[in-house]
Design a protein around this motif. Structure first.
Motif, PDB file in Angstrom:
ATOM      1  N   LEU A  16      -9.521  10.227  23.373  1.00  0.00           N
ATOM      2  CA  LEU A  16      -9.108   8.837  23.568  1.00  0.00           C
ATOM      3  C   LEU A  16      -7.934   8.518  22.658  1.00  0.00           C
ATOM      4  O   LEU A  16      -7.752   9.145  21.621  1.00  0.00           O
ATOM      5  N   PRO A  17      -7.095   7.546  23.055  1.00  0.00           N
ATOM      6  CA  PRO A  17      -6.011   7.109  22.181  1.00  0.00           C
ATOM      7  C   PRO A  17      -6.551   6.170  21.112  1.00  0.00           C
ATOM      8  O   PRO A  17      -7.721   5.799  21.136  1.00  0.00           O
ATOM      9  N   GLY A  18      -5.702   5.772  20.164  1.00  0.00           N
ATOM     10  CA  GLY A  18      -6.184   4.836  19.159  1.00  0.00           C
ATOM     11  C   GLY A  18      -5.387   4.773  17.875  1.00  0.00           C
ATOM     12  O   GLY A  18      -5.648   3.916  17.029  1.00  0.00           O
ATOM     13  N   VAL A  19      -4.390   5.645  17.695  1.00  0.00           N
ATOM     14  CA  VAL A  19      -3.678   5.638  16.419  1.00  0.00           C
ATOM     15  C   VAL A  19      -2.920   4.327  16.193  1.00  0.00           C
ATOM     16  O   VAL A  19      -2.790   3.867  15.054  1.00  0.00           O
ATOM     17  N   GLU A  20      -2.460   3.691  17.264  1.00  0.00           N
ATOM     18  CA  GLU A  20      -1.652   2.479  17.107  1.00  0.00           C
ATOM     19  C   GLU A  20      -2.452   1.317  16.526  1.00  0.00           C
ATOM     20  O   GLU A  20      -1.883   0.441  15.878  1.00  0.00           O
ATOM     21  N   ASN A  77       2.705   7.306  25.341  1.00  0.00           N
ATOM     22  CA  ASN A  77       2.465   7.373  26.785  1.00  0.00           C
ATOM     23  C   ASN A  77       1.057   6.973  27.198  1.00  0.00           C
ATOM     24  O   ASN A  77       0.770   6.903  28.385  1.00  0.00           O
ATOM     25  N   SER A  78       0.161   6.732  26.238  1.00  0.00           N
ATOM     26  CA  SER A  78      -1.177   6.245  26.588  1.00  0.00           C
ATOM     27  C   SER A  78      -1.066   4.829  27.131  1.00  0.00           C
ATOM     28  O   SER A  78      -0.249   4.027  26.655  1.00  0.00           O
ATOM     29  N   ASP A  79      -1.917   4.508  28.118  1.00  0.00           N
ATOM     30  CA  ASP A  79      -1.801   3.210  28.782  1.00  0.00           C
ATOM     31  C   ASP A  79      -3.068   2.365  28.678  1.00  0.00           C
ATOM     32  O   ASP A  79      -3.269   1.446  29.460  1.00  0.00           O
ATOM     33  N   TYR A  80      -3.922   2.684  27.695  1.00  0.00           N
ATOM     34  CA  TYR A  80      -5.112   1.860  27.513  1.00  0.00           C
ATOM     35  C   TYR A  80      -5.596   1.978  26.069  1.00  0.00           C
ATOM     36  O   TYR A  80      -5.204   2.893  25.331  1.00  0.00           O
ATOM     37  N   SER A  81      -6.452   1.025  25.686  1.00  0.00           N
ATOM     38  CA  SER A  81      -7.106   1.071  24.383  1.00  0.00           C
ATOM     39  C   SER A  81      -8.585   0.805  24.569  1.00  0.00           C
ATOM     40  O   SER A  81      -8.970  -0.129  25.281  1.00  0.00           O
ATOM     41  N   VAL A  82      -9.428   1.623  23.944  1.00  0.00           N
ATOM     42  CA  VAL A  82     -10.871   1.367  23.990  1.00  0.00           C
ATOM     43  C   VAL A  82     -11.240   0.134  23.159  1.00  0.00           C
ATOM     44  O   VAL A  82     -12.369  -0.343  23.223  1.00  0.00           O
ATOM     45  N   PHE A  83     -10.266  -0.397  22.407  1.00  0.00           N
ATOM     46  CA  PHE A  83     -10.509  -1.574  21.585  1.00  0.00           C
ATOM     47  C   PHE A  83      -9.968  -2.851  22.224  1.00  0.00           C
ATOM     48  O   PHE A  83      -9.934  -3.907  21.584  1.00  0.00           O
ATOM     49  N   ALA A  84      -9.531  -2.766  23.473  1.00  0.00           N
ATOM     50  CA  ALA A  84      -8.970  -3.941  24.159  1.00  0.00           C
ATOM     51  C   ALA A  84      -9.965  -5.094  24.132  1.00  0.00           C
ATOM     52  O   ALA A  84     -11.164  -4.925  24.381  1.00  0.00           O
ATOM     53  N   LEU A  92       0.837  -1.193   0.000  1.00  0.00           N
ATOM     54  CA  LEU A  92       0.000   0.000   0.000  1.00  0.00           C
ATOM     55  C   LEU A  92       0.879   1.253   0.000  1.00  0.00           C
ATOM     56  O   LEU A  92       2.021   1.222   0.459  1.00  0.00           O
ATOM     57  N   PRO A  93       0.348   2.383  -0.480  1.00  0.00           N
ATOM     58  CA  PRO A  93       1.075   3.642  -0.268  1.00  0.00           C
ATOM     59  C   PRO A  93       1.170   3.941   1.228  1.00  0.00           C
ATOM     60  O   PRO A  93       0.431   3.382   2.044  1.00  0.00           O
ATOM     61  N   GLY A  94       2.057   4.835   1.585  1.00  0.00           N
ATOM     62  CA  GLY A  94       2.178   5.229   2.986  1.00  0.00           C
ATOM     63  C   GLY A  94       0.871   5.771   3.530  1.00  0.00           C
ATOM     64  O   GLY A  94       0.154   6.527   2.867  1.00  0.00           O
ATOM     65  N   VAL A  95       0.543   5.398   4.758  1.00  0.00           N
ATOM     66  CA  VAL A  95      -0.723   5.772   5.387  1.00  0.00           C
ATOM     67  C   VAL A  95      -0.587   7.122   6.083  1.00  0.00           C
ATOM     68  O   VAL A  95       0.380   7.362   6.816  1.00  0.00           O
ATOM     69  N   ILE A  96      -1.574   7.987   5.859  1.00  0.00           N
ATOM     70  CA  ILE A  96      -1.588   9.327   6.434  1.00  0.00           C
ATOM     71  C   ILE A  96      -2.699   9.406   7.470  1.00  0.00           C
ATOM     72  O   ILE A  96      -3.868   9.159   7.152  1.00  0.00           O
ATOM     73  N   ASP A  97      -2.365   9.738   8.717  1.00  0.00           N
ATOM     74  CA  ASP A  97      -3.383  10.036   9.723  1.00  0.00           C
ATOM     75  C   ASP A  97      -3.564  11.545   9.732  1.00  0.00           C
ATOM     76  O   ASP A  97      -2.724  12.285  10.245  1.00  0.00           O
ATOM     77  N   ALA A  98      -4.686  11.993   9.171  1.00  0.00           N
ATOM     78  CA  ALA A  98      -4.896  13.417   8.920  1.00  0.00           C
ATOM     79  C   ALA A  98      -5.594  14.156  10.051  1.00  0.00           C
ATOM     80  O   ALA A  98      -5.876  15.351   9.919  1.00  0.00           O
ATOM     81  N   HIS A  99      -5.874  13.471  11.174  1.00  0.00           N
ATOM     82  CA  HIS A  99      -6.565  14.134  12.294  1.00  0.00           C
ATOM     83  C   HIS A  99      -6.082  13.502  13.586  1.00  0.00           C
ATOM     84  O   HIS A  99      -6.426  12.369  13.909  1.00  0.00           O
ATOM     85  N   ASN A 100      -5.304  14.245  14.338  1.00  0.00           N
ATOM     86  CA  ASN A 100      -4.795  13.739  15.617  1.00  0.00           C
ATOM     87  C   ASN A 100      -4.351  14.912  16.482  1.00  0.00           C
ATOM     88  O   ASN A 100      -4.112  16.012  15.997  1.00  0.00           O
ATOM     89  N   HIS A 101      -4.236  14.614  17.784  1.00  0.00           N
ATOM     90  CA  HIS A 101      -3.934  15.640  18.775  1.00  0.00           C
ATOM     91  C   HIS A 101      -2.827  15.129  19.702  1.00  0.00           C
ATOM     92  O   HIS A 101      -3.105  14.429  20.677  1.00  0.00           O
ATOM     93  N   PRO A 102      -1.579  15.450  19.428  1.00  0.00           N
ATOM     94  CA  PRO A 102      -0.474  14.973  20.280  1.00  0.00           C
ATOM     95  C   PRO A 102      -0.358  15.775  21.579  1.00  0.00           C
ATOM     96  O   PRO A 102       0.648  16.439  21.826  1.00  0.00           O
ATOM     97  N   TYR A 103      -1.420  15.713  22.384  1.00  0.00           N
ATOM     98  CA  TYR A 103      -1.494  16.490  23.623  1.00  0.00           C
ATOM     99  C   TYR A 103      -1.617  15.555  24.823  1.00  0.00           C
ATOM    100  O   TYR A 103      -1.433  14.356  24.726  1.00  0.00           O
ATOM    101  N   TYR A 104      -2.007  16.135  25.945  1.00  0.00           N
ATOM    102  CA  TYR A 104      -2.221  15.420  27.199  1.00  0.00           C
ATOM    103  C   TYR A 104      -0.920  14.724  27.601  1.00  0.00           C
ATOM    104  O   TYR A 104       0.088  15.391  27.787  1.00  0.00           O
ATOM    105  N   ALA A 105      -0.900  13.403  27.707  1.00  0.00           N
ATOM    106  CA  ALA A 105       0.321  12.728  28.149  1.00  0.00           C
ATOM    107  C   ALA A 105       1.355  12.603  27.041  1.00  0.00           C
ATOM    108  O   ALA A 105       2.508  12.265  27.300  1.00  0.00           O
TER     109      ALA A 105
END
Length: 456
Positions: free
Chosen positions: A334-338, A407-414, A54-67
């Protein structure tokens, strides 16, 4: 040897389909794409047999804030197979102080150049106190062409219609893009006040305070203002079926471009999940019902959703105030990019009859085109950056809260299980991720100015 890297034996995916092709990268750019290339003609090679390229994936909406800061966030993104980020830069929540918007964005870009594992662009968040007359032209000179306005959160982020009209007028004159968080902030404030007064402060009550109509109304108003000014508009995190109906209405007539984005959590979760998970899953707009989720997947298959993004932030369990019994007082985000890429690709291929070409359009091609990066990113074509993802459709996985990056320590998809993961990601010819291990270094990414006026 003419090439630095040849990825061979795989099935190359673009928005038009899937075909057998090899990719050669030299001096950081795609040098050749052909049905068959000799791996010996490169300094290194990767066998992608039985895998998709695939071509390189672009995450076009994120907020590198909080932790997180951009260094920690880009590490999590790299671990998930993302190759490029376009984060939001703006005043912190309830922010203010002496920093101007230009200062804030300039500092954000400098931090990214020092610490980001991945190439990155930037959007600017416009807050009520910002001097738009000064900031907009100054930021355009720095390669920032997308500006976000809020119709929600009165007294904090919310811009009134007059300010949004003024912003759109400035952007339309420069070929820029207005991104809008669409919820009617005054209606939400009223509904929330009533629910609090009645002692209804659960996750279910939170959903009722932000019903689909407050989103759809704001989408209609935003697209009306955009049409009046001739400004291209981008609706972030569409969550409701009713909002899609509004988009279809405006797209059926002449006018500026009207783009739509949705996010992993709206495609993967429902309001029942939000109530089960509780505060760690609080997000705005809220996670909605099965009908809305089905409508979003249908729109994605049809190409009516332009972009899928994470809308992730560096939240932690502690930061979400686990002791809080009033859901309205839990912080947003919430985290989730990973886990974005494997989750959505698994669901698309195995559950939602959505093929890889549609997903490549939403993860790669459309974000590059919309945000002025199509001259470098989004496709595997000679002359463009050598960014690619080798996706192995076979490995099984189950998401947990352990071993996360950033630094996020949980996933809502766990607890979710599926198949397929990025086996190799490459950016400008350098290996970012290989068989689950991040090989890039902090600071290896470069800032990507938007090419103003690039055809969207």
């Amino acid at each position: 040897m003419p090439h630095d890297l040849i990825v061979h034996g795989g099935l190359l995916v673009d928005g038009d389909g899937v075909r057998r092709a090899d990719v050669a990268v030299t001096d950081g750019v795609v040098a050749e794409v052909a049905p068959e290339l000799d791996p010996a003609a490169a300094r290194s090679s990767y066998d992608a047999a039985h895998r998709y390229v695939l071509p390189g994936v672009i995450d076009a909406h994120n907020h590198p804030y909080y932790a997180d800061d951009i260094e920690a966030f880009s590490l999590a993104a790299a671990a998930g197979g993302v190759t490029t980020l376009i984060p939001f830069a703006g005043r912190q929540w309830h922010g203010g102080g002496e920093h101007t918007l230009v200062d804030t964005v300039t500092e954000f870009v400098a931090n990214g150049e020092r610490g980001s594992y991945l190439d990155f662009g930037a959007h600017a968040i416009v807050s009520p106190g910002d001097d738009m007359d000064t900031a907009v032209p100054a930021l355009f000179e720095r390669g920032i062409a997308s500006f976000k306005a809020f119709t929600a959160f009165p007294g904090n982020r919310m811009l009134d219609d007059g300010r949004i009209l003024a912003l759109m007028t400035m952007l339309a004159a420069r070929g820029g893009l207005c991104m809008v968080h669409c919820e009617n902030g005054h209606a939400v404030e009223l509904l929330e006040r009533r629910l609090r007064a009645a002692g209804e402060v659960t996750a279910a009550a939170y959903g009722r305070s932000r019903p689909a109509l407050v989103e759809a109304e704001a989408v209609y108003r935003t697209l009306s203002l955009a049409e009046l000014t001739g400004c291209d508009a981008y609706i972030v995190h569409v969550s409701a079926a009713e909002s899609l109906d509004v988009l279809r209405t405006f797209r059926a007539r002449p006018g500026p471009a009207r783009y739509a984005e949705t996010c992993t959590h709206y495609l993967m979760l429902t309001d029942e999940d939000q109530q089960r998970i509780g505060g760690p899953a609080k997000i705005s707009p809220p996670i909605r019902g099965e009908r809305d989720r089905d409508a979003l997947w249908s729109a994605l298959r049809a190409g009516e959703i332009d972009v899928v993004a994470s809308d992730a932030s560096g939240q932690t369990l502690a930061g979400k105030r686990p002791e809080e019994t009033n859901f309205f007082d839990v912080p947003f985000g919430l985290p989730g990019v990973e886990h974005m890429l494997p989750l959505v690709l698994h669901a698309g291929l195995h559950e939602r009859d959505t093929g890889l070409p549609a997903l490549v359009r939403a993860f790669c091609e459309r974000p590059a085109d919309i945000f002025g990066l199509g001259h470098r990113k989004g496709r595997l074509r000679p002359g463009l950056d050598g960014d690619l993802v080798v996706y192995d459709p076979f490995p099984a996985w189950t998401i947990g809260n352990e071993g996360l990056h950033g630094n996020s320590d949980y996933s809502v998809f766990a607890g979710r299980s599926g198949f397929g993961r990025p086996a190799l990601t490459v950016q400008r010819g350098r290996t970012i991720l290989r068989e689950g291990a991040v090989l890039a270094e902090p600071g290896a990414g470069t800032f990507l100015p938007a090419q103003i006026g690039e055809q969207r």
